[in-house]
Design an enzyme around this catalytic site. Structure first.
Site, PDB file in Angstrom:
ATOM      1  N   CYS A  95      22.661  44.211  24.174  1.00  0.00           N
ATOM      2  CA  CYS A  95      21.230  43.998  24.440  1.00  0.00           C
ATOM      3  C   CYS A  95      19.876  44.442  24.335  1.00  0.00           C
ATOM      4  CB  CYS A  95      21.032  44.074  26.529  1.00  0.00           C
ATOM      5  SG  CYS A  95      19.550  44.508  26.622  1.00  0.00           S
ATOM      6  N   CYS A 101      25.702  35.570  27.114  1.00  0.00           N
ATOM      7  CA  CYS A 101      25.316  36.066  28.030  1.00  0.00           C
ATOM      8  C   CYS A 101      23.579  36.268  27.445  1.00  0.00           C
ATOM      9  CB  CYS A 101      25.652  37.828  27.192  1.00  0.00           C
ATOM     10  SG  CYS A 101      24.272  39.202  27.940  1.00  0.00           S
ATOM     11  N   CYS A 151      17.176  51.466  27.014  1.00  0.00           N
ATOM     12  CA  CYS A 151      17.558  50.732  26.672  1.00  0.00           C
ATOM     13  C   CYS A 151      16.692  49.943  25.368  1.00  0.00           C
ATOM     14  CB  CYS A 151      16.942  49.439  27.807  1.00  0.00           C
ATOM     15  SG  CYS A 151      16.726  47.308  27.478  1.00  0.00           S
ATOM     16  N   CYS A 163      13.265  50.659  31.186  1.00  0.00           N
ATOM     17  CA  CYS A 163      13.909  51.564  31.381  1.00  0.00           C
ATOM     18  C   CYS A 163      14.158  52.010  30.019  1.00  0.00           C
ATOM     19  CB  CYS A 163      15.820  50.904  31.466  1.00  0.00           C
ATOM     20  SG  CYS A 163      15.559  49.991  32.926  1.00  0.00           S
ATOM     21  N   CYS A 196      10.554  43.474  27.782  1.00  0.00           N
ATOM     22  CA  CYS A 196      11.095  43.506  29.111  1.00  0.00           C
ATOM     23  C   CYS A 196       9.857  44.484  29.361  1.00  0.00           C
ATOM     24  CB  CYS A 196      12.595  44.186  29.055  1.00  0.00           C
ATOM     25  SG  CYS A 196      12.787  44.470  30.784  1.00  0.00           S
ATOM     26  N   GLU A 246      17.363  37.123  22.402  1.00  0.00           N
ATOM     27  CA  GLU A 246      19.069  36.965  21.926  1.00  0.00           C
ATOM     28  C   GLU A 246      19.954  36.958  22.749  1.00  0.00           C
ATOM     29  OE1 GLU A 246      18.055  41.408  20.137  1.00  0.00           O
ATOM     30  OE2 GLU A 246      19.812  41.277  21.170  1.00  0.00           O
TER      31      GLU A 246
HETATM   32  S1  SF4 Z   1      18.008  47.889  30.755  1.00  0.00           S
HETATM   33 FE1  SF4 Z   1      16.614  46.581  29.690  1.00  0.00          FE
HETATM   34  S2  SF4 Z   1      16.405  44.653  29.776  1.00  0.00           S
HETATM   35 FE2  SF4 Z   1      17.452  45.475  31.297  1.00  0.00          FE
HETATM   36  S3  SF4 Z   1      15.625  46.037  32.944  1.00  0.00           S
HETATM   37 FE3  SF4 Z   1      15.478  47.768  31.680  1.00  0.00          FE
HETATM   38  S4  SF4 Z   1      14.513  47.626  30.004  1.00  0.00           S
HETATM   39 FE4  SF4 Z   1      14.926  45.483  31.166  1.00  0.00          FE
END
Ligand code: SF4
Length: 345
Positions: A334, A106, A120, A117, A113, A93
């Site tokens: 994100c 962005c 996220c 997190c 990833c 994206e």
């Molecule tokens: S917020 Fe999402 S994209 Fe950013 S480091 Fe954590 S898991 Fe990865």
């Protein structure tokens, strides 16, 4: 990819080598680069390049990438978001935000990833692969071509942890900054990390004036470990120490990103704890409304809570802003779009 590299992974030097190797006139390298800088990756559209050279480009490089799967435009603020499909099927994206000071893009640094997190959407969709520097660059040049306007700022805060793809990231900094490339000044670029300390140290030593943002999201280790698994590897005292070193070594201000999660990290006491943690660091705290997404465990804090949190920080002499939510009607945060599309596939 059959050993081929993406056409945009070529800088001027590499294009010159390719042109020499193929025994074409050397001025062709500059012409090809000009097309790439304009966001044209399909050689068929390079109209001043002869057919035999266009065919050779398609033969030697990946040129069938960045298919636009979807494009959204926010009715609220004009934010645009693209879901691109890469040549090997991975999807990423890119978000374009119009500000009074110009267009800001962005970009994603990885397809997915690994950092996990808990708040996220990108983490929930898993990890695909690292993006190449050319794939980072294309997320700047393609949107610029699609809207026919120059991009003035680049933030590397989309899908992925940029410092987990550090070699490509460093090449990207060099290429985007280069006079023969898009030539966007380092001061207009911001990279965000969840706190990979060894790369932060190396980053501060390479001497580029790229801005650094650190995703903090918690004012103590106990809570940060719940939200961000990386905090098990790098506790807050070590992270904050690295941030102090960054400010001392570079003389630059550092930004801390803090997503406000209702009932989790948004009390006045936590704001005071945050102020104590960051006291004495030349920094700016960016409070963000948390991303809510289907299946996500968290809600964003109320406006009143966010304002109260911010005023506690201000009373403690911290420089703080409450970031304007951009593109909230098109899931511009994100990872949300890619994940939404995966759920509907
Ligand atoms: S917020 Fe999402 S994209 Fe950013 S480091 Fe954590 S898991 Fe990865």
């Amino acid at each position: 990819m059959n050993g081929k590299i993406f056409i945009m992974d070529n800088d001027f030097e590499r294009l010159k080598e390719w042109v020499d190797h193929r025994r074409y006139p050397s001025f062709r390298a500059k012409q090809i680069l000009e097309w790439l800088n304009k966001g044209t990756i399909n050689p068929e559209q390079m109209t001043n390049i002869p057919k035999n050279i266009r065919d050779a480009l398609s033969e030697d490089f990946v040129t069938d990438s960045f298919r636009v799967v979807e494009e959204w435009t926010s009715e609220k603020d004009g934010t645009k978001k693209w879901l691109f499909e890469l040549h090997d099927g991975h999807r990423i994206e890119t978000v374009l935000m119009p500000y009074s000071t110009g267009l800001s893009v962005c970009i994603s640094s990885q397809a997915g990833c690994k950092m996990g997190c808990s708040f996220c959407a990108s983490a929930k969709a898993g990890f695909g692969r690292d993006l190449t520097c050319g794939e980072l660059l294309a997320q700047v040049t393609l949107p610029s071509a699609l809207v026919n306007e120059r991009i003035s700022r680049v933030v590397i805060m989309g899908i992925g942890e940029p410092f987990d793809n550090f070699e490509q990231l460093k090449r990207f900094f060099r290429m985007i900054n280069d006079e023969s490339g898009p030539n966007i000044g380092a001061r207009h670029i911001t990279v965000s990390t969840c706190g990979l300390i060894p790369q932060m140290i190396e980053f501060m030593c390479i001497g580029m004036q790229v801005n650094l943002a650190v995703s903090l999201h918690a004012s103590n280790d106990l809570l940060r470990r719940q939200l961000m698994p990386i905090a098990h590897r790098y506790p807050l005292n070590e992270l904050i120490d690295a941030c102090r070193q960054y400010v001392e070594k570079t003389g630059r201000r550092i930004t801390f990103e803090y997503a406000l999660l209702a009932g989790v990290n948004d009390t006045d006491e936590q704001a005071r704890e945050l102020a104590r943690l960051l006291r004495g660091i030349h920094c700016h705290i960016n409070l963000i409304a948390a991303n809510e997404f289907p299946g996500g465990a968290y809600k964003k804090s109320s406006k009143e809570r966010a304002v109260s949190f911010m005023s506690v920080l201000e009373k403690n002499k911290m420089t703080v802003t409450l970031r304007r939510e951009m593109g909230s009607d098109i899931m511009a945060a994100c990872g949300q779009l890619r994940r939404g599309m995966q759920e509907t596939l």
